[in-house]
Design an enzyme around this catalytic site. Sequence first.
Site, PDB file in Angstrom:
ATOM      1  N   ASP A 295      -4.161   9.696   4.550  1.00  0.00           N
ATOM      2  CA  ASP A 295      -4.353  10.626   5.666  1.00  0.00           C
ATOM      3  C   ASP A 295      -3.243  11.660   5.747  1.00  0.00           C
ATOM      4  O   ASP A 295      -2.154  11.480   5.231  1.00  0.00           O
ATOM      5  CB  ASP A 295      -4.418   9.858   6.999  1.00  0.00           C
ATOM      6  CG  ASP A 295      -3.277   8.869   7.171  1.00  0.00           C
ATOM      7  OD1 ASP A 295      -2.133   9.217   6.838  1.00  0.00           O
ATOM      8  OD2 ASP A 295      -3.523   7.730   7.604  1.00  0.00           O
TER       9      ASP A 295
ATOM     10  N   ASP B 162       0.819  -1.213   0.000  1.00  0.00           N
ATOM     11  CA  ASP B 162       0.000   0.000   0.000  1.00  0.00           C
ATOM     12  C   ASP B 162       0.853   1.264   0.000  1.00  0.00           C
ATOM     13  O   ASP B 162       0.483   2.273  -0.603  1.00  0.00           O
ATOM     14  CB  ASP B 162      -0.925   0.004   1.221  1.00  0.00           C
ATOM     15  CG  ASP B 162      -2.113  -0.929   1.044  1.00  0.00           C
ATOM     16  OD1 ASP B 162      -2.332  -1.386  -0.096  1.00  0.00           O
ATOM     17  OD2 ASP B 162      -2.813  -1.202   2.038  1.00  0.00           O
TER      18      ASP B 162
END
Length: 315
Positions: A160, A67
């Site tokens: 984020d 990821d």
Amino acid sequence: MRLDLVWVIYRAGSHSAHREACCCVDELQALGVKVVMAMSGVTANPFPDLLASEAGLPDLAVVLGGDGTVLGAARHLAVHDVPILSFNVGGHLGFLTHERCLLDGGQLWQRLLQDNFALERRMMLQAAVDSRSPAERTARPTASLQDLNGTKALHWALNDFYMRPYRDDVSPTCTLELEIDGEVVDHYRGDGLILATPTGSTGYSMASGGPILHPGIDAIIVSPICPMSLSSRPVIVPPASRLVIGLLGENTRRVKLWKDGASGALLEPGQCCVVQRARHHALMVVLEQSPSYYRTLTHKLHWAGSLLNNQPSPS
């Protein structure tokens, strides 16, 4: 999908990712596709040079890694609307990646050429550091992020943004003020604050007690990191919200802005960070015929559903 130019990005330090990248290059070149291969990692960022090259933007970016490798690609490619096709090779959880087995079989590139895939749009966040005086902020409370940043590039995140105290010698706490759409919501004293997308809800935000949001929902999650007040709880705000985070307390304290775990900017006393939904989405190529987000959750997080679904049916 046209495949005139493809970038193959692989995770730095992973022999398996490099091996798969070489295979992809050979297969694509056999089809007459121009290919550029590069590695990406903590100390290796290929995208500024790739984007500045005369070859132009690719039709597709194939990302081989975990990821983290995908997040790095999305931060640079979303603004250019470049689709990303990712595979979990040498990664860990792999919420954003396809299983490695889908690389095999030799039919992958034909599927893409025949448009036998879906394109998923993932919400992203963008941020800028506001260095204006309090009087200037009051006069223009909704100044655009581009105006705040001037000639500096905006910060982008698919998962984020988070802010944590920055000190070399000790690990202090900090007090952060959160303002949403011009209204002060709370003062958070603790280890920092996370602003996450639905995609990032299964990352740092989840580890800090935040909720999991389906990626089909557009929203922003605000999760305090180890707050010193039991009343400080995660909140979910509409995607069009404008969030301003300021540093309170001692004028010697500084906080660091991180984007998807990568270094962002250092906030000095008196500065604020402004975060809002980005105008561009990360474009993710989906190969599964009937993808299930819940199946991914149960499998990756080892929920009971993954065990129940694998049980044999009663005779």
